[in-house]
Design a protein around this motif. Structure first.
Motif, PDB file in Angstrom:
ATOM      1  N   LEU A   1       0.863  -1.185   0.000  1.00 51.52           N
ATOM      2  CA  LEU A   1       0.000   0.000   0.000  1.00 51.52           C
ATOM      3  C   LEU A   1       0.893   1.227   0.000  1.00 51.52           C
ATOM      4  CD1 LEU A   1      -1.506  -2.366   1.832  1.00 51.52           C
ATOM      5  CD2 LEU A   1      -3.219  -0.572   2.046  1.00 51.52           C
ATOM      6  N   ILE A   2       0.634   2.141  -0.919  1.00 53.07           N
ATOM      7  CA  ILE A   2       1.471   3.331  -1.090  1.00 53.07           C
ATOM      8  C   ILE A   2       0.715   4.559  -0.601  1.00 53.07           C
ATOM      9  CG2 ILE A   2       2.700   4.768  -2.752  1.00 53.07           C
ATOM     10  CD1 ILE A   2       3.933   2.000  -2.435  1.00 53.07           C
ATOM     11  N   SER A   3       1.368   5.358   0.259  1.00 52.07           N
ATOM     12  CA  SER A   3       0.714   6.537   0.838  1.00 52.07           C
ATOM     13  C   SER A   3       0.654   7.707  -0.136  1.00 52.07           C
ATOM     14  CB  SER A   3       1.435   6.972   2.111  1.00 52.07           C
ATOM     15  OG  SER A   3       2.761   7.411   1.819  1.00 52.07           O
ATOM     16  N   HIS A   4       1.701   7.890  -0.950  1.00 50.41           N
ATOM     17  CA  HIS A   4       1.726   8.965  -1.948  1.00 50.41           C
ATOM     18  C   HIS A   4       2.925   8.732  -2.859  1.00 50.41           C
ATOM     19  CE1 HIS A   4       4.444  10.455   1.169  1.00 50.41           C
ATOM     20  NE2 HIS A   4       4.910  11.379   0.347  1.00 50.41           N
ATOM     21  N   ALA A   5       3.061   9.548  -3.894  1.00 59.18           N
ATOM     22  CA  ALA A   5       3.991   9.229  -4.976  1.00 59.18           C
ATOM     23  C   ALA A   5       5.320   9.970  -4.918  1.00 59.18           C
ATOM     24  CB  ALA A   5       3.325   9.482  -6.327  1.00 59.18           C
ATOM     25  N   HIS A   6       5.747  10.474  -3.758  1.00 59.17           N
ATOM     26  CA  HIS A   6       7.084  11.035  -3.662  1.00 59.17           C
ATOM     27  C   HIS A   6       8.117   9.912  -3.637  1.00 59.17           C
ATOM     28  CE1 HIS A   6       5.535  15.115  -1.933  1.00 59.17           C
ATOM     29  NE2 HIS A   6       5.487  15.063  -3.253  1.00 59.17           N
ATOM     30  N   GLU A   7       9.323  10.218  -4.093  1.00 60.21           N
ATOM     31  CA  GLU A   7      10.312   9.170  -4.353  1.00 60.21           C
ATOM     32  C   GLU A   7      10.696   8.377  -3.108  1.00 60.21           C
ATOM     33  OE1 GLU A   7      12.576  12.206  -2.500  1.00 60.21           O
ATOM     34  OE2 GLU A   7      11.195  12.411  -4.184  1.00 60.21           O
TER      35      GLU A   7
ATOM     36  N   LEU B   1      -1.884  -1.246  -3.961  1.00 63.50           N
ATOM     37  CA  LEU B   1      -3.020  -0.367  -3.692  1.00 63.50           C
ATOM     38  C   LEU B   1      -2.556   1.060  -3.451  1.00 63.50           C
ATOM     39  CD1 LEU B   1      -3.508  -3.303  -1.971  1.00 63.50           C
ATOM     40  CD2 LEU B   1      -5.784  -2.308  -1.870  1.00 63.50           C
ATOM     41  N   MET B   2      -3.295   2.012  -4.016  1.00 58.71           N
ATOM     42  CA  MET B   2      -3.003   3.434  -3.859  1.00 58.71           C
ATOM     43  C   MET B   2      -4.201   4.242  -4.316  1.00 58.71           C
ATOM     44  SD  MET B   2      -0.299   3.866  -7.055  1.00 58.71           S
ATOM     45  CE  MET B   2       0.675   2.453  -6.545  1.00 58.71           C
ATOM     46  N   THR B   3      -4.176   5.550  -4.091  1.00 54.85           N
ATOM     47  CA  THR B   3      -5.250   6.411  -4.573  1.00 54.85           C
ATOM     48  C   THR B   3      -5.059   6.722  -6.061  1.00 54.85           C
ATOM     49  OG1 THR B   3      -4.099   8.475  -4.035  1.00 54.85           O
ATOM     50  CG2 THR B   3      -5.450   7.481  -2.291  1.00 54.85           C
ATOM     51  N   ALA B   4      -6.101   7.233  -6.689  1.00 56.33           N
ATOM     52  CA  ALA B   4      -6.030   7.574  -8.113  1.00 56.33           C
ATOM     53  C   ALA B   4      -4.973   8.640  -8.370  1.00 56.33           C
ATOM     54  CB  ALA B   4      -7.400   8.049  -8.605  1.00 56.33           C
ATOM     55  N   GLU B   5      -4.848   9.612  -7.466  1.00 54.27           N
ATOM     56  CA  GLU B   5      -3.856  10.676  -7.651  1.00 54.27           C
ATOM     57  C   GLU B   5      -2.444  10.114  -7.561  1.00 54.27           C
ATOM     58  OE1 GLU B   5      -7.616  12.454  -5.999  1.00 54.27           O
ATOM     59  OE2 GLU B   5      -6.356  10.732  -5.483  1.00 54.27           O
ATOM     60  N   THR B   6      -2.218   9.211  -6.620  1.00 55.51           N
ATOM     61  CA  THR B   6      -0.897   8.588  -6.508  1.00 55.51           C
ATOM     62  C   THR B   6      -0.577   7.773  -7.754  1.00 55.51           C
ATOM     63  OG1 THR B   6      -1.073   8.534  -4.099  1.00 55.51           O
ATOM     64  CG2 THR B   6       0.500   7.026  -5.108  1.00 55.51           C
ATOM     65  N   LYS B   7      -1.577   7.054  -8.262  1.00 54.40           N
ATOM     66  CA  LYS B   7      -1.381   6.280  -9.490  1.00 54.40           C
ATOM     67  C   LYS B   7      -0.999   7.191 -10.655  1.00 54.40           C
ATOM     68  CE  LYS B   7      -3.788   3.165 -12.691  1.00 54.40           C
ATOM     69  NZ  LYS B   7      -5.054   2.475 -13.011  1.00 54.40           N
ATOM     70  N   ALA B   8      -1.636   8.358 -10.757  1.00 55.09           N
ATOM     71  CA  ALA B   8      -1.342   9.279 -11.857  1.00 55.09           C
ATOM     72  C   ALA B   8       0.058   9.871 -11.748  1.00 55.09           C
ATOM     73  CB  ALA B   8      -2.387  10.394 -11.882  1.00 55.09           C
ATOM     74  N   GLU B   9       0.537  10.077 -10.521  1.00 55.10           N
ATOM     75  CA  GLU B   9       1.832  10.727 -10.309  1.00 55.10           C
ATOM     76  C   GLU B   9       2.999   9.740 -10.348  1.00 55.10           C
ATOM     77  OE1 GLU B   9       1.280  12.562  -6.516  1.00 55.10           O
ATOM     78  OE2 GLU B   9      -0.550  13.585  -7.172  1.00 55.10           O
TER      79      GLU B   9
ATOM     80  N   GLY C   1      14.412  38.456 -10.117  1.00 54.35           N
ATOM     81  CA  GLY C   1      13.966  37.093 -10.362  1.00 54.35           C
ATOM     82  C   GLY C   1      14.728  36.094  -9.512  1.00 54.35           C
ATOM     83  N   CYS C   2      14.207  34.887  -9.428  1.00 57.21           N
ATOM     84  CA  CYS C   2      14.846  33.840  -8.630  1.00 57.21           C
ATOM     85  C   CYS C   2      14.268  32.493  -9.024  1.00 57.21           C
ATOM     86  CB  CYS C   2      14.643  34.085  -7.130  1.00 57.21           C
ATOM     87  SG  CYS C   2      12.907  34.197  -6.643  1.00 57.21           S
ATOM     88  N   LEU C   3      14.995  31.443  -8.700  1.00 56.89           N
ATOM     89  CA  LEU C   3      14.585  30.078  -9.012  1.00 56.89           C
ATOM     90  C   LEU C   3      14.113  29.387  -7.738  1.00 56.89           C
ATOM     91  CD1 LEU C   3      14.510  27.972 -11.339  1.00 56.89           C
ATOM     92  CD2 LEU C   3      16.776  27.222 -10.557  1.00 56.89           C
ATOM     93  N   LEU C   4      12.942  28.748  -7.819  1.00 55.27           N
ATOM     94  CA  LEU C   4      12.364  28.037  -6.683  1.00 55.27           C
ATOM     95  C   LEU C   4      12.140  26.574  -7.074  1.00 55.27           C
ATOM     96  CD1 LEU C   4       9.668  30.685  -5.670  1.00 55.27           C
ATOM     97  CD2 LEU C   4      11.935  30.368  -4.648  1.00 55.27           C
ATOM     98  N   PRO C   5      13.148  25.707  -6.904  1.00 54.51           N
ATOM     99  CA  PRO C   5      12.935  24.280  -7.182  1.00 54.51           C
ATOM    100  C   PRO C   5      11.938  23.696  -6.179  1.00 54.51           C
ATOM    101  CG  PRO C   5      15.283  24.834  -7.042  1.00 54.51           C
ATOM    102  CD  PRO C   5      14.527  25.985  -6.493  1.00 54.51           C
ATOM    103  N   THR C   6      11.045  22.838  -6.651  1.00 53.77           N
ATOM    104  CA  THR C   6       9.999  22.297  -5.785  1.00 53.77           C
ATOM    105  C   THR C   6       9.508  20.969  -6.334  1.00 53.77           C
ATOM    106  OG1 THR C   6       7.756  22.710  -4.940  1.00 53.77           O
ATOM    107  CG2 THR C   6       8.291  23.656  -7.079  1.00 53.77           C
ATOM    108  N   PRO C   7       9.067  20.058  -5.464  1.00 53.19           N
ATOM    109  CA  PRO C   7       8.406  18.866  -5.997  1.00 53.19           C
ATOM    110  C   PRO C   7       7.197  19.258  -6.841  1.00 53.19           C
ATOM    111  CG  PRO C   7       8.857  18.608  -3.655  1.00 53.19           C
ATOM    112  CD  PRO C   7       9.154  20.039  -3.992  1.00 53.19           C
ATOM    113  N   LEU C   8       6.920  18.480  -7.855  1.00 57.15           N
ATOM    114  CA  LEU C   8       5.791  18.779  -8.736  1.00 57.15           C
ATOM    115  C   LEU C   8       4.473  18.707  -7.973  1.00 57.15           C
ATOM    116  CD1 LEU C   8       4.734  19.352 -11.580  1.00 57.15           C
ATOM    117  CD2 LEU C   8       4.892  16.904 -12.063  1.00 57.15           C
ATOM    118  N   PHE C   9       4.385  17.806  -7.002  1.00 54.87           N
ATOM    119  CA  PHE C   9       3.147  17.615  -6.257  1.00 54.87           C
ATOM    120  C   PHE C   9       3.365  17.953  -4.790  1.00 54.87           C
ATOM    121  CE2 PHE C   9       3.122  14.733  -9.871  1.00 54.87           C
ATOM    122  CZ  PHE C   9       1.906  15.042 -10.457  1.00 54.87           C
TER     123      PHE C   9
END
Length: 383
Positions: free
Chosen positions: A56-62, A81-89, A206-214
């Motif tokens: 069972l997967i809680s979410h799609a972070h690495e 098993l996972m949620t639809a959002e986790t499956k998409a990510e 300006g500046c760069l803000l790296p961030t997880p996609l989700f």
């Protein structure tokens, strides 16, 4: 009930645990450890995998799903098993973090995935597994696992004070395996968001803000009160998260929708903009930021890192060289949040995950039942 601590205990990354059953094992999460190599990159899962009945997967972070192809390559044939959002990510996460050979031979098995919704109760291998919204990311969940005699709560990653996402209350339990990512950090998320806003305002070039996609990407958008740009490839995922309905706090979707609609699209090859620029991922390890971080450093374009910096990651190296700044944007519980979770769960025995030993020791005076000696590779009986 007995559990095996397979990753993320006394360390950050490769989060995973197993609940033992008479018929086999049920795994919760299956992450990798950024910056590690060899066996330490993967969960400490020894021997054959034939007895694993389900994952069972809680979410799609690495650090929670990145080892899925690795497990499939070892011959795992059980339920997923996972949620639809986790499956998409998940496919994007595996593309960035799975071993290329494992991924080629065992791509994300979309046809095998069984879906559930946050709030559903599942019954697997004699366990009753309740779920709830995590507050960490759209589709993210915590798990409350009972065998009829004892209950274990595995929080995975949660954010009780999120300005964007909803977290459901953690139920009472006998053992709480909680998100200790920030140790005893007492600074609330609102204070950090204000500091990030001030840092951005001081850099009008300006500046760069790296961030997880989700997840954290929406937290940053909520904290930016001025025009900004996003890497164009991020926009579909950001728009989908904004329309996630019950996952978001009431009223925040309109704010996020308005800000995202006014954001510019930045594409590879464009000049770096005179606005904040969001790009993924948060560490410079994968995605557009893998190219943008060195480009920003070469052009002395300001960079603000806002999350975990694993050893040897591009973001960590840039910060160590003085070419990037760092302000934590809380996407895990700070001290008050974790104490509140523990108290509402009935002050049970507790084990922290995603936290190095020194930070676990700093938590002990605040969560007095904390078993701060627990490490990856240990087995524990639920009291």
């Amino acid at each position: 009930m007995r559990i095996d601590l397979l990753g993320g205990f006394g360390e950050k990354g490769r989060t995973s645990l197993a609940v033992r059953r008479p018929s086999g094992r049920v795994l919760f999460d299956l992450g990798i450890k950024v910056g590690a190599s060899g066996a330490e990159y993967y969960p400490a899962l020894q021997g054959p995998v034939d007895d694993i009945e389900a994952v069972l997967i809680s979410h799609a972070h690495e650090d929670h799903i990145g080892a899925l192809s690795w497990l499939l390559a070892k011959g795992f044939r059980g339920r997923i098993l996972m949620t639809a959002e986790t499956k998409a990510e998940a496919p994007a996460t595996l593309a960035g973090y799975a071993d290329p050979a494992d991924l080629r031979g065992h791509p994300f098995p979309a046809g095998r995935v069984e879906l559930f919704m946050p709030g559903d109760t599942l019954r697997i291998a004699g366990l009753e597994i309740a779920t709830g919204r995590s507050g960490h990311v759209v589709g993210g969940v915590w798990f409350a696992i009972g065998d009829g005699a004892r209950r274990l709560v595995y929080c995975a990653d949660v954010v009780p004070e999120s300005a964007v996402f909803v977290m459901d209350p953690i139920p009472a339990c006998d053992l709480l395996v909680f998100d200790a990512s920030y140790g005893a950090d007492p600074v609330p998320g609102a204070k950090r968001a204000e500091a990030i806003g001030r840092w951005i305002a001081a850099r009008p070039q300006g500046c760069l803000l790296p961030t997880p996609l989700f997840g954290r990407s929406l937290e940053l958008i909520a904290a930016i009160d001025r025009p900004f740009a996003v890497h164009a490839a991020m926009r579909p995922a950001l728009e989908a998260q904004v329309e996630a309905g019950p996952a978001l706090s009431p009223g925040i979707a309109d704010t996020l929708r308005h800000r995202l609609a006014g954001a510019g699209d930045w594409r590879d090859g464009d000049p770096l903009p005179a606005t904040p620029l969001l790009c993924d991922d948060g560490m410079g390890q994968a995605g557009p930021s893998a190219q943008l971080l060195p480009q920003a450093a070469a052009q002395a374009y300001p960079v603000l890192l806002t999350g975990h910096l694993p050893a040897n990651s591009p973001g960590e190296r840039l910060y160590a060289e003085g070419k990037a700044d760092w302000i934590r944007m809380p996407t895990h519980p700070t001290l008050a949040g974790n104490v509140a979770i523990w108290e509402k769960a009935g002050r049970p025995a507790a084990i922290g995950h995603s936290c190095p030993p020194a930070d676990l020791a700093a938590l002990k005076p605040h969560i007095t039942t904390l078993r701060d000696e627990c490490r990856t590779g240990d087995s524990v009986t639920v009291p």
